[in-house]
Write an enzyme that holds these catalytic residues in place. Structure first.
Site, PDB file in Angstrom:
ATOM      1  N   CYS A 172       0.908  -1.263  -0.055  1.00  0.00           N
ATOM      2  CA  CYS A 172       0.137  -0.130  -0.130  1.00  0.00           C
ATOM      3  C   CYS A 172       0.975   1.426   0.049  1.00  0.00           C
ATOM      4  CB  CYS A 172      -1.038   0.002   1.090  1.00  0.00           C
ATOM      5  SG  CYS A 172      -1.804   1.419   1.524  1.00  0.00           S
TER       6      CYS A 172
ATOM      7  N   CYS B  40       0.098   3.803   2.816  1.00  0.00           N
ATOM      8  CA  CYS B  40       0.752   3.124   4.051  1.00  0.00           C
ATOM      9  C   CYS B  40       2.165   3.536   4.150  1.00  0.00           C
ATOM     10  CB  CYS B  40       0.381   1.720   4.235  1.00  0.00           C
ATOM     11  SG  CYS B  40      -1.491   1.170   3.937  1.00  0.00           S
TER      12      CYS B  40
END
Length: 137
Positions: A65, A68
């Site tokens: 991600c 993230c």
């Protein structure tokens, strides 16, 4: 107050007056109120979040991600700013799918604030340091 060690999962009692004295686990000597995020797993999550009496902010994330990964340095900086009042923890949703499912994580990163094992706040999407600190407060 009760604090579960993030490394060995031992339950430790820490007098409130000693919160700022950098308490360590009686079993493995790991810092109990670290100034960096702790890694949780499927095996450690329930006990750590459920039995620790200090508020815990959990970052549900995954290695693939992009947002993230972009938020990780801000999350680490926020851990330093919030310690010892709040423990910041990370849970990789790819490695802990049952826990992610239990909390209905549909988008990452998602931050969930727990107090005494109960979810009290949730925020999805990448945040900067100040937004993380404000959310945890």
């Amino acid at each position: 107050m009760n604090v579960v060690c993030s490394k060995c999962a031992a339950l430790n009692r820490v007098p409130e007056a000693k919160r700022h004295d950098k308490p360590v686990c009686g079993k493995c000597k790991t810092p109990l109120l670290p100034n960096r995020p702790v890694e949780l797993s499927e095996a450690t999550f329930a006990k750590f979040v459920g039995r620790t009496e200090v508020p815990i902010l959990v970052d549900f994330w995954a290695s693939w991600c992009g947002p993230c990964r972009m938020m990780a340095p801000a999350f680490a900086e926020a851990a330093s700013a919030l310690s010892p009042q709040v423990i910041l923890a990370k849970l990789n949703t790819e490695e802990a799918p049952q826990t992610a499912s239990k909390f209905a994580i549909s988008g990452i990163p998602t931050l969930i604030l727990f107090k005494r094992g109960t979810e009290v706040g949730r925020q999805s999407g990448a945040l900067d340091v100040q937004q993380i600190i404000q959310f945890a407060s």
